[in-house]
Write a protein that holds these residues in place. Structure first.
Motif, mmCIF file in Angstrom:
data_model
loop_
_atom_site.group_PDB
_atom_site.id
_atom_site.type_symbol
_atom_site.label_atom_id
_atom_site.label_comp_id
_atom_site.label_asym_id
_atom_site.label_seq_id
_atom_site.Cartn_x
_atom_site.Cartn_y
_atom_site.Cartn_z
ATOM 1 N N GLU A 1 0.831 -1.206 0.000
ATOM 2 C CA GLU A 1 0.000 0.000 0.000
ATOM 3 C C GLU A 1 0.870 1.263 0.000
ATOM 4 O O GLU A 1 0.566 2.242 -0.694
ATOM 5 C CB GLU A 1 -0.929 0.001 1.224
ATOM 6 N N THR A 2 1.937 1.220 0.775
ATOM 7 C CA THR A 2 2.852 2.371 0.816
ATOM 8 C C THR A 2 3.454 2.611 -0.563
ATOM 9 O O THR A 2 3.488 3.743 -1.060
ATOM 10 C CB THR A 2 3.981 2.135 1.841
ATOM 11 N N TYR A 3 3.911 1.540 -1.185
ATOM 12 C CA TYR A 3 4.504 1.671 -2.520
ATOM 13 C C TYR A 3 3.473 2.194 -3.519
ATOM 14 O O TYR A 3 3.793 3.066 -4.346
ATOM 15 C CB TYR A 3 5.075 0.333 -3.010
ATOM 16 N N ALA A 4 2.255 1.690 -3.440
ATOM 17 C CA ALA A 4 1.214 2.107 -4.396
ATOM 18 C C ALA A 4 0.977 3.613 -4.307
ATOM 19 O O ALA A 4 0.874 4.304 -5.335
ATOM 20 C CB ALA A 4 -0.081 1.345 -4.134
ATOM 21 N N ILE A 5 0.886 4.144 -3.080
ATOM 22 C CA ILE A 5 0.656 5.585 -2.910
ATOM 23 C C ILE A 5 1.832 6.371 -3.478
ATOM 24 O O ILE A 5 1.647 7.326 -4.252
ATOM 25 C CB ILE A 5 0.434 5.925 -1.413
ATOM 26 N N TYR A 6 3.040 5.972 -3.134
ATOM 27 C CA TYR A 6 4.244 6.647 -3.640
ATOM 28 C C TYR A 6 4.239 6.666 -5.171
ATOM 29 O O TYR A 6 4.434 7.711 -5.809
ATOM 30 C CB TYR A 6 5.483 5.926 -3.105
ATOM 31 N N ASP A 7 4.006 5.505 -5.755
ATOM 32 C CA ASP A 7 4.062 5.342 -7.206
ATOM 33 C C ASP A 7 2.987 6.177 -7.905
ATOM 34 O O ASP A 7 3.254 6.852 -8.906
ATOM 35 C CB ASP A 7 3.887 3.849 -7.522
ATOM 36 N N LEU A 8 1.772 6.159 -7.352
ATOM 37 C CA LEU A 8 0.666 6.911 -7.972
ATOM 38 C C LEU A 8 0.907 8.417 -7.909
ATOM 39 O O LEU A 8 0.630 9.142 -8.864
ATOM 40 C CB LEU A 8 -0.662 6.543 -7.299
ATOM 41 N N VAL A 9 1.420 8.898 -6.769
ATOM 42 C CA VAL A 9 1.719 10.340 -6.670
ATOM 43 C C VAL A 9 2.793 10.716 -7.688
ATOM 44 O O VAL A 9 2.674 11.725 -8.390
ATOM 45 C CB VAL A 9 2.151 10.742 -5.244
ATOM 46 N N LYS A 10 3.832 9.888 -7.790
ATOM 47 C CA LYS A 10 4.908 10.159 -8.742
ATOM 48 C C LYS A 10 4.380 10.194 -10.181
ATOM 49 O O LYS A 10 4.877 10.950 -11.016
ATOM 50 C CB LYS A 10 6.011 9.098 -8.622
ATOM 51 N N LYS A 11 3.376 9.364 -10.461
ATOM 52 C CA LYS A 11 2.796 9.325 -11.821
ATOM 53 C C LYS A 11 1.750 10.416 -12.035
ATOM 54 O O LYS A 11 1.169 10.511 -13.105
ATOM 55 C CB LYS A 11 2.147 7.962 -12.060
ATOM 56 N N GLY A 12 1.456 11.187 -10.980
ATOM 57 C CA GLY A 12 0.455 12.242 -11.103
ATOM 58 C C GLY A 12 -0.976 11.753 -10.966
ATOM 59 O O GLY A 12 -1.922 12.484 -11.267
ATOM 60 N N GLU A 13 -1.163 10.524 -10.516
ATOM 61 C CA GLU A 13 -2.526 9.974 -10.369
ATOM 62 C C GLU A 13 -2.995 10.179 -8.926
ATOM 63 O O GLU A 13 -3.139 9.230 -8.145
ATOM 64 C CB GLU A 13 -2.532 8.493 -10.765
ATOM 65 N N LEU A 14 -3.247 11.444 -8.603
ATOM 66 C CA LEU A 14 -3.511 11.833 -7.223
ATOM 67 C C LEU A 14 -4.804 11.250 -6.675
ATOM 68 O O LEU A 14 -4.853 10.825 -5.514
ATOM 69 C CB LEU A 14 -3.530 13.368 -7.124
ATOM 70 N N GLU A 15 -5.863 11.214 -7.496
ATOM 71 C CA GLU A 15 -7.151 10.691 -7.003
ATOM 72 C C GLU A 15 -7.010 9.247 -6.529
ATOM 73 O O GLU A 15 -7.509 8.884 -5.465
ATOM 74 C CB GLU A 15 -8.220 10.789 -8.101
ATOM 75 N N LYS A 16 -6.339 8.440 -7.337
ATOM 76 C CA LYS A 16 -6.154 7.025 -6.975
ATOM 77 C C LYS A 16 -5.310 6.903 -5.703
ATOM 78 O O LYS A 16 -5.578 6.071 -4.836
ATOM 79 C CB LYS A 16 -5.469 6.267 -8.109
ATOM 80 N N ALA A 17 -4.273 7.743 -5.627
ATOM 81 C CA ALA A 17 -3.400 7.719 -4.443
ATOM 82 C C ALA A 17 -4.190 8.104 -3.193
ATOM 83 O O ALA A 17 -4.059 7.476 -2.138
ATOM 84 C CB ALA A 17 -2.221 8.669 -4.639
ATOM 85 N N LEU A 18 -5.032 9.129 -3.322
ATOM 86 C CA LEU A 18 -5.815 9.608 -2.174
ATOM 87 C C LEU A 18 -6.783 8.551 -1.659
ATOM 88 O O LEU A 18 -7.012 8.449 -0.456
ATOM 89 C CB LEU A 18 -6.593 10.868 -2.557
ATOM 90 N N GLU A 19 -7.330 7.788 -2.571
ATOM 91 C CA GLU A 19 -8.281 6.746 -2.155
ATOM 92 C C GLU A 19 -7.611 5.749 -1.206
ATOM 93 O O GLU A 19 -8.153 5.399 -0.159
ATOM 94 C CB GLU A 19 -8.791 6.027 -3.416
ATOM 95 N N ILE A 20 -6.399 5.327 -1.563
ATOM 96 C CA ILE A 20 -5.664 4.380 -0.702
ATOM 97 C C ILE A 20 -5.217 5.081 0.586
ATOM 98 O O ILE A 20 -5.299 4.521 1.681
ATOM 99 C CB ILE A 20 -4.435 3.803 -1.442
ATOM 100 N N TYR A 21 -4.781 6.320 0.438
ATOM 101 C CA TYR A 21 -4.261 7.097 1.572
ATOM 102 C C TYR A 21 -5.345 7.307 2.625
ATOM 103 O O TYR A 21 -5.079 7.219 3.831
ATOM 104 C CB TYR A 21 -3.774 8.442 1.039
ATOM 105 N N ARG A 22 -6.563 7.571 2.204
ATOM 106 C CA ARG A 22 -7.664 7.781 3.163
ATOM 107 C C ARG A 22 -7.957 6.495 3.931
ATOM 108 O O ARG A 22 -8.236 6.532 5.128
ATOM 109 C CB ARG A 22 -8.907 8.305 2.431
ATOM 110 N N TRP A 23 -7.875 5.388 3.237
ATOM 111 C CA TRP A 23 -8.019 4.094 3.925
ATOM 112 C C TRP A 23 -6.881 3.910 4.952
ATOM 113 O O TRP A 23 -7.096 3.413 6.060
ATOM 114 C CB TRP A 23 -7.984 2.951 2.903
ATOM 115 N N PHE A 24 -5.680 4.345 4.578
ATOM 116 C CA PHE A 24 -4.456 4.088 5.344
ATOM 117 C C PHE A 24 -4.345 4.967 6.598
ATOM 118 O O PHE A 24 -3.683 4.605 7.573
ATOM 119 C CB PHE A 24 -3.268 4.363 4.414
#
Length: 299
Positions: free
Chosen positions: A217-240
């Motif tokens: 989950e940590t890697y997914a958030i890091y990777d999505l932010v780096k790719k500019g996919e903030l909405e997807k990253a936020l969804e996991i981050y809110r769960w986390f």
């Protein structure tokens, strides 16, 4: 002197123990492999979360030797340096270099709160004692020492001082550091509850705590932010977030070990003076972890 690649996720590794308090190296290797499988970029041993305060110096080097063997060059392995005296710190840095560490994370002097000149002199003495790249740990909240931009200006005269673990909890500091030093100082966000924001603001990476239990989950958030996919990253981050908040509590070690033990990546045991969680506190923390596991996102 080696230059480390300071980008990515650097877990502050737990130190798993057997119930009798001895090091549990088998469990450590299970966690290391889970971290590497998730895509993390480096490991930090014997930090605050790794219970540095209850480990002997020899045990820290035992952890280093074992981890270097397991990792076998796949990612850099850093050892945390936390000492009371400059002499002990210099000896530790030299030994870390001899025994194969790829870098050091260095805390300000323990117990004595130095003034700016003393703290700078301490870090410089360590930097001059070995060729290992250094990550300076700036955590005024927990360690009462604030390393200012002017202090970093002096510290960066040492080529081995390359990065900061930015744990001031002030997000504007990332931008101030970047404006002042550009790429000369690598920045790793050091607080779990603002790690997405730190990456979004241009930190090179993060030093994580809950990554010990939830590397994917940590890697997914890091990777999505780096790719500019903030909405997807936020969804996991809110769960986390309820889990990430376990990192900013005095009992972060007990809490994160409990979380990691629930996913078979650590044992829950700590060394005294830390005691096992009991009663309402244990129930409350267990509920946070169980609720998160029940709603864990599909990555």
């Amino acid at each position: 002197m080696a230059n480390l690649n300071w980008s990515g996720i650097f877990p502050a590794m737990l130190t798993p123990f057997h119930e009798n308090g001895e090091l549990n190296l088998e469990m450590l290797s299970v966690n290391i492999e889970a971290q590497l499988a998730a895509g993390i970029h480096g490991l930090i041993l014997a930090g605050s979360l790794g219970e540095a305060s209850t480990l002997t110096t020899d045990e820290k080097f035992e952890l280093l030797a074992y981890t270097l063997k397991v990792v076998n060059g796949r990612v850099p392995v850093l050892l945390n340096l936390t000492e009371n005296t400059t002499k002990a710190a210099v000896e530790f840095a030299k030994r870390a270099e001899q025994e194969g560490a790829d870098g050091l994370m260095v805390l300000p002097p323990m117990r004595y709160k130095g003034d700016d000149r003393e703290v700078v002199a301490y870090f410089k003495a360590i930097a001059q004692s070995s060729a290992l790249p250094i990550l300076v740990y700036n955590n005024p909240v927990d360690y009462a020492t604030y390393i200012s931009l002017d202090m970093f200006e002096e510290l960066l005269q040492e080529p081995t001082i390359q990065a900061v673990k930015e744990s001031t909890r002030d997000l504007t500091n990332i931008t101030r550091l970047r404006n002042r030093f550009g790429d000369r100082l690598k920045i790793l966000g050091g607080v779990d509850t603002i790690f997405l924001e730190s990456i979004a603001l241009g930190a090179d990476g993060i030093v994580g705590g809950l990554v010990d239990a939830f590397p994917k989950e940590t890697y997914a958030i890091y990777d999505l932010v780096k790719k500019g996919e903030l909405e997807k990253a936020l969804e996991i981050y809110r769960w986390f977030m309820p889990l990430l908040e376990l990192d900013i509590h005095p009992k972060l070690v007990q809490y994160i070990k409990l979380a990691a033990s629930k996913v078979d990546l650590s044992t829950p045991f700590t060394r005294a003076p830390r005691l096992e969680l009991v009663g309402e506190e244990k129930e409350a923390i267990t509920k946070i972890i169980d609720d998160a596991l029940a709603s864990r996102p599909q990555l």
